[in-house]
Scaffold this motif. Sequence first.
Motif: not given
Lengths: 275, 349, 434
Positions: B28, B46-47, B50-51, B55-56, B58-59, C127, C130, C369-374, C382
Amino acid sequence: MSDSDTFDPADPKNQKTVGNIRSDNPRMICRGVEVFYADKQAIFNISLDIGKNEVIALIGPSGCGKSTFLRCLNRMNDTIDICRVSGTIKLDEMDIYDPAIDVVPLRAQVGMVFQKPNPFPKSIYDNIAYGPKIHGIVTNRTDTDEIVEMSLRKAGLWKEVKDRLDQPGTGLSGGQQQRLCIARTIAVNPEVILMDEPCSALDPIATSIIEELILELSAQYTIAIVTHSMQQASRVSQRTAYFHLGVLIEVGPTDQLFTRPLHRLTQDYITGRFG
Amino acid sequence: MKKVLTLLSAAALLISLNAIDAMSARDYISIVGSSTVYPFATVVAEQFGKTTKFKTPTIESTGSGGGLKLFCAGVGAEHPDITNASRAIKSSECKACFENGVKEIIEVKIGYDGIVVANAKSAPMMKLTRKDLFLALAKDVPDPKGGENLIPNPYQTWKDVNSSLPNQKITVLGPPPTSGTRDAFVELAMEAGAKEFGFIKAMKKTDKKRYKAVCHTVREDGAYVEAGENDNLIVQKLDKDPTALGIFGFSFLDQNADKIKGAFVDGVEPTFDNIADGQYPVSRPLFFYVKKAHIGTIPGIAEYLKAFSAEATWGPDGYLSEKGLIPMPEAERMKFAKDIQMLIPMECK
Amino acid sequence: MNKMPQPTESSVGSCRSRTIDIVNRGLKRRYRAERRFKIYGITAIALSLVFLALLFITIVGNGYSAFRQTEIKLDVYFDPMEFKDKLAADANYLAIVKDAMRSLFPDVSGRRDKRSLYGLVSTGAAFQMRNMLLKDRSLIGQRIPVWVPADDDVDMLVKGHMDRGLPESDRRLKDKQLAWIDQLAADGRLHKAFNFSFFNNGDSREPELAGIRGALMGSFYTLVVTLLLSFPTGVAAAVYLEEFAPKNRWTDIIEVNINNLAAVPSIVFGLLGMAVFLNFFGLPRSAPLVGGLVLSLMTLPTIIIASRASLLSVPPSIREAALGVGASKNQMVFHHVLPLALPGMLTGTIIGMARALGESAPLLMIGMVAFIVDIPGGLTDPSTVLPVQIFLWADSPERAFVERTSAATMVLLAFLITMNALAVVLRKRFEKRW
């Protein structure tokens, strides 16, 4: 003013014991035993034999060192870091303070019953079976059942608890608990049983039951009992040793010591001048 | 006891297996950097997650400086691939990168962010100039009696600063020195305001250090309140206290237009259009930097860049503009999109 | 002889009455002091209860609405044309959602109006379509009603967090959109349903799609590592120090250091973790494995101290009993002392775990401390943790994150309360009487 106020235990003149310290048929022989807690000396030069199948009572006022002496006999004092013991104590010709001696088998041979009943927080059955199990005396269930029943019978507890062996030992009454502790001790078949004021936490009825039990057990075991009750000493013991400020003052047959004490301090104690 | 031991060894095994697995690769994209770019980068990530089949990413929001430090630490899966920044990379940082083996960096400008000075909806509309902001917030200001000496800031009310402003106490809630927003604010608003004094402007040539200190030092007597990095908190405080002003990014004004309103700066209202066409003076470009060496080893970086530079993302009608990002003019977008496509690394200055 | 006792008796009598007088005189003061102290105590408790209630009321008041999510009913038509010549996964589902919206309001025209119309439903709707279709291909060519999540602004309006009375320019939703929403509500196409996505989704920048599943799983993996490392290590260390170690200067130093470690601010452990686990051992950033390692460093002192205290509370009579029947020291410890001390140790461990669960500062340093979607599926994926998720949401500009922040806090509090209750239950349940 009696001698007790000016008694100096460190004075070698005072450390002489009146009466016969020897026994014709000794099981344990103690010579020149001294105990120190860090720098403080608790016991001074004690020599005493404990005869086979006799009940010897250790009496004396609080802090006289009778319990400390008793705990030397199975090296229970080892558990206190600052405690140091000198002199020799022999169990059947074996010096128990020899560095080569292991305390684990020693404590199997010299069992102990404590002041406050202290059953394990386990079932009655497990309380008894624990000792034989760890020593490898029993390996299967039948043998264990047998030893549990025998020990409880000897301790006079079998009839009362045989239907609830799986219940916790801590649920018994104080007197029953103490008999359970005695049964636990005899389950490993020791040669000597040390009892440290076993009745001090019990009511008179429980006390008399335990006293009877001690008399019965004396046929088979050697028993040293610390007690603060002179009546109890006279009821259960054949010999009595009187301790004072860490010194063994007088030893003698129980009836003689209570009726015709030889030492002034013994007389003061049994007549209630102090204590 | 045996059970505990078994459990322990099982755990140790599990952990070591996992660790070995982790050493081998990372599948990722790892992004660090500015908290100002964070709200925009996260939407794209995120987009993207998803698309696409990737993998998304990490930020992490580490701040621009912190992000560049991590970014420049080296090449390899344990180092981040992309860092966001609310300012351009400094030449010292670029050199540090180079020394650590991060030799090729692609710079991408993503758009602009306006820094607004706002107050509660119920409060009177403020019409400020950058000079007003400098006089109200600097630690030392030119003596109001005239002359070329600096005195500790004597102004207590806005009226003291400029007689056309309301007679209310100066209270400004703003970000702490660690924040990129603060850096940009002192540079774009206060320094510009200070330059209007000829002797301070002249100082730039003679004593650059002193010039910086004069322009960039914020007063510490309580008129400027460091409100932490949480801009939502500033919005809430402004809502409760109509006499206070707050400093934060345009996106917070955009999202909270029912509670607060932006002050005019040099006669321009902080609106989307005004920032986009450059009229609003206190705005800054936002960037991200990509490690070229990672493209190809970490899956998805090239695709992420493509997704970010799509018109539907950063264009005037793209979804980033809905989140408050001010898009670049078309020519600039074309240039950076091309840079991305060709993977043209930047030159260290 | 006869005169002597007389004064003695009277002096005794008067002496006694005097004592009582003195006692009575002071009595009022003593009772007053007692009453005063009781009042202080009650005030203190009342005050803390008020603050606690305030905390709960604010959090629950802000957060309860997040458990329901506004949804819009669309009549979705899976147009076969869309699926021609492409993989089902690549079809333009956004267009399908847009078509469905347009069919509800056929007279909306103009690019701007259409955009604001499409803005009423969440971007997650596409989504959702889908996933639905990939699960069941037979839907192609069918027209079915589907509830899709509304955009967060619509959600806020329905939940009453947006004021319709404001001028249009100040509202996130414009007059036209309000009219459409009212139309939808009138048609029964707008309702609030239980917010499953809050518990099923990972983080998202769209409030209506954001969920705590990712953070929960991250917290779970992190705590598993923490528990597996810190409990055995802590108990072993405590048993050794309390039962076996000689008492000398070295053990004193160790003891002092353990006590000091327990008071070290948690961020320091984060710095340590970054230096050791990330930079030296090269473990991945943002991984629950590293988080667990760092948090076990943090909880170890707590567990050791609690375990030692609980070993110390095992009465010496049990030790003597064991030694008295000839148990070795090892047997005494493991057969008798440890089982009795275990409930206390578990209590300490659970409280340590609860602290670890609520911790976010040390994780900042190691990239959690992170933006993690999965949603993380293992120890090295992560991930983030619940308190960090709360922190991140609290910092997001979108208004709808306010209620989600509170809702996530409620979930965190529920876990903390459960863990602490578990500690109490364990203590009550397994505490042996002797």
